[in-house]
Write a protein that holds these residues in place. Sequence first.
Motif, PDB file in Angstrom:
ATOM      1  N   THR A 118       0.829  -1.129  -0.106  1.00  0.00           N
ATOM      2  CA  THR A 118       0.079   0.121  -0.003  1.00  0.00           C
ATOM      3  C   THR A 118       0.725   1.181   0.050  1.00  0.00           C
ATOM      4  OG1 THR A 118      -0.068   0.000   2.313  1.00  0.00           O
ATOM      5  CG2 THR A 118      -1.876  -1.089   1.354  1.00  0.00           C
ATOM      6  N   ALA A 119       0.306   2.346  -0.422  1.00  0.00           N
ATOM      7  CA  ALA A 119       1.109   3.734  -0.568  1.00  0.00           C
ATOM      8  C   ALA A 119       0.131   4.695  -0.365  1.00  0.00           C
ATOM      9  CB  ALA A 119       1.750   3.764  -2.175  1.00  0.00           C
ATOM     10  N   LEU A 120       0.778   5.696   0.207  1.00  0.00           N
ATOM     11  CA  LEU A 120      -0.356   6.712   0.459  1.00  0.00           C
ATOM     12  C   LEU A 120      -0.576   7.663  -0.825  1.00  0.00           C
ATOM     13  CD1 LEU A 120       1.661   8.419   3.667  1.00  0.00           C
ATOM     14  CD2 LEU A 120      -0.811   7.409   3.711  1.00  0.00           C
ATOM     15  N   VAL A 121      -1.806   8.164  -1.070  1.00  0.00           N
ATOM     16  CA  VAL A 121      -2.263   8.901  -2.021  1.00  0.00           C
ATOM     17  C   VAL A 121      -1.977  10.313  -1.560  1.00  0.00           C
ATOM     18  CG1 VAL A 121      -4.004   7.510  -2.650  1.00  0.00           C
ATOM     19  CG2 VAL A 121      -4.534   9.319  -1.220  1.00  0.00           C
ATOM     20  N   ASP A 122      -1.742  11.445  -2.552  1.00  0.00           N
ATOM     21  CA  ASP A 122      -1.728  12.737  -2.191  1.00  0.00           C
ATOM     22  C   ASP A 122      -2.944  13.100  -1.837  1.00  0.00           C
ATOM     23  OD1 ASP A 122      -0.495  15.207  -2.051  1.00  0.00           O
ATOM     24  OD2 ASP A 122      -0.770  15.860  -4.278  1.00  0.00           O
ATOM     25  N   SER A 123      -3.182  13.580  -0.642  1.00  0.00           N
ATOM     26  CA  SER A 123      -4.090  14.063   0.039  1.00  0.00           C
ATOM     27  C   SER A 123      -3.667  15.516   1.094  1.00  0.00           C
ATOM     28  CB  SER A 123      -4.808  13.083   1.040  1.00  0.00           C
ATOM     29  OG  SER A 123      -4.269  12.688   1.951  1.00  0.00           O
ATOM     30  N   PRO A 124      -4.843  16.207   1.520  1.00  0.00           N
ATOM     31  CA  PRO A 124      -4.654  17.294   2.306  1.00  0.00           C
ATOM     32  C   PRO A 124      -4.192  16.489   3.700  1.00  0.00           C
ATOM     33  CG  PRO A 124      -6.828  17.529   1.232  1.00  0.00           C
ATOM     34  CD  PRO A 124      -6.233  16.205   0.966  1.00  0.00           C
ATOM     35  N   ASP A 125      -4.834  15.574   4.051  1.00  0.00           N
ATOM     36  CA  ASP A 125      -4.100  14.916   5.451  1.00  0.00           C
ATOM     37  C   ASP A 125      -2.582  14.581   5.401  1.00  0.00           C
ATOM     38  OD1 ASP A 125      -6.678  14.851   6.536  1.00  0.00           O
ATOM     39  OD2 ASP A 125      -7.159  12.888   6.395  1.00  0.00           O
ATOM     40  N   ARG A 126      -2.436  13.900   4.236  1.00  0.00           N
ATOM     41  CA  ARG A 126      -0.855  13.511   4.217  1.00  0.00           C
ATOM     42  C   ARG A 126       0.097  14.994   3.987  1.00  0.00           C
ATOM     43  NH1 ARG A 126       1.900  10.540  -1.215  1.00  0.00           N
ATOM     44  NH2 ARG A 126       3.893  10.188  -0.124  1.00  0.00           N
ATOM     45  N   ARG A 127      -0.521  16.088   3.342  1.00  0.00           N
ATOM     46  CA  ARG A 127       0.218  17.354   3.261  1.00  0.00           C
ATOM     47  C   ARG A 127       0.338  17.733   4.821  1.00  0.00           C
ATOM     48  NH1 ARG A 127      -2.202  17.390  -1.779  1.00  0.00           N
ATOM     49  NH2 ARG A 127      -4.018  18.798  -0.841  1.00  0.00           N
ATOM     50  N   LEU A 128      -0.704  17.767   5.659  1.00  0.00           N
ATOM     51  CA  LEU A 128      -0.804  18.335   7.054  1.00  0.00           C
ATOM     52  C   LEU A 128      -0.092  17.674   7.859  1.00  0.00           C
ATOM     53  CD1 LEU A 128      -4.587  19.042   7.337  1.00  0.00           C
ATOM     54  CD2 LEU A 128      -2.864  20.668   7.496  1.00  0.00           C
ATOM     55  N   ALA A 129       0.109  16.456   7.624  1.00  0.00           N
ATOM     56  CA  ALA A 129       1.209  15.352   8.399  1.00  0.00           C
ATOM     57  C   ALA A 129       2.476  15.915   8.121  1.00  0.00           C
ATOM     58  CB  ALA A 129       0.983  13.759   8.157  1.00  0.00           C
ATOM     59  N   GLY A 130       2.828  15.912   6.598  1.00  0.00           N
ATOM     60  CA  GLY A 130       4.099  16.381   6.234  1.00  0.00           C
ATOM     61  C   GLY A 130       4.558  17.624   6.847  1.00  0.00           C
ATOM     62  N   ASP A 131       3.462  18.568   7.054  1.00  0.00           N
ATOM     63  CA  ASP A 131       3.916  20.059   7.569  1.00  0.00           C
ATOM     64  C   ASP A 131       4.224  19.919   9.075  1.00  0.00           C
ATOM     65  OD1 ASP A 131       3.406  21.141   5.042  1.00  0.00           O
ATOM     66  OD2 ASP A 131       1.428  21.889   5.479  1.00  0.00           O
ATOM     67  N   ARG A 132       3.670  19.267   9.429  1.00  0.00           N
ATOM     68  CA  ARG A 132       3.865  18.955  10.948  1.00  0.00           C
ATOM     69  C   ARG A 132       5.060  18.537  11.290  1.00  0.00           C
ATOM     70  NH1 ARG A 132      -0.323  16.001  15.338  1.00  0.00           N
ATOM     71  NH2 ARG A 132       0.859  16.592  17.145  1.00  0.00           N
ATOM     72  N   TRP A 133       5.538  17.292  10.384  1.00  0.00           N
ATOM     73  CA  TRP A 133       7.007  16.533  10.241  1.00  0.00           C
ATOM     74  C   TRP A 133       8.118  17.682  10.227  1.00  0.00           C
ATOM     75  CZ3 TRP A 133       9.222  12.703  12.743  1.00  0.00           C
ATOM     76  CH2 TRP A 133      10.380  12.276  12.004  1.00  0.00           C
ATOM     77  N   ALA A 134       7.916  18.076   9.144  1.00  0.00           N
ATOM     78  CA  ALA A 134       9.033  19.249   8.580  1.00  0.00           C
ATOM     79  C   ALA A 134       9.199  20.421   9.568  1.00  0.00           C
ATOM     80  CB  ALA A 134       8.455  19.471   7.361  1.00  0.00           C
ATOM     81  N   SER A 135       8.062  20.796  10.097  1.00  0.00           N
ATOM     82  CA  SER A 135       8.308  21.823  11.157  1.00  0.00           C
ATOM     83  C   SER A 135       8.752  21.347  12.568  1.00  0.00           C
ATOM     84  CB  SER A 135       6.770  22.379  11.440  1.00  0.00           C
ATOM     85  OG  SER A 135       6.145  21.672  12.413  1.00  0.00           O
TER      86      SER A 135
END
Length: 215
Positions: A118-135
């Motif tokens: 399985t792989a993640l799709v490009d989604s708002p939830d994925r981007r929000l999690a990515g922003d939280r991780w990047a910060s």
Amino acid sequence: MTTARDLMITAMDVAPDPPAAGELSLALAGAELIDLLAAEAIRLDGDRIVPGHRPAIADRLLDQAAESLAREAPYETVADWLWRRGLGLAPAYLSALETDGQLTRRRRGLLPFRTGRTALVDSPDRRLAGDRWASKEPVLVALATAVGIRDGETDEAPDTAAPDTEAPDTEAPDTADDAVETVLVAVNEALLELEAVRQRRSIEQDAFDNVWRGY
């Protein structure tokens, strides 16, 4: 979005080799407690989880976690919660992401019925999690680091100052908060205990194998 969902997405998105399900399940259970603390659904009395008001929670799994709280004294300890709630929790979050359309299955070869990981799709939830991780949000980084998730940007210990970003559904708590620190310490201790159990079983199995072979 919740800290547990962000952690699950981060584990799939960042780690070259995702953590074992047992370790990740314990960390997810800890993430749920931290979000329940932020929502004031619980408080800690020492290491015991004391339920508060029953808030409306949109996330199904976090609502399930709130529903499963022990509501009579003596209340459950954080350690007991991690082992009870954590049982099978990583597969449950994976299934929830798939149900919500957050995952897709990569096709292997030319045959449509042969699917891979399985792989993640490009989604708002994925981007929000990515922003939280990047910060380098402290709670997410602390939980991820505990299960071995890190990258070149997050090798340093997490800052204990107030986080720069917040999870949409609950205020992202500061790891300097005593209750949050109690949960994080309990997660790390549970992970050490899990590793010790695995090592003991491995030693016992090796000893059994040696006896079986006549060594």
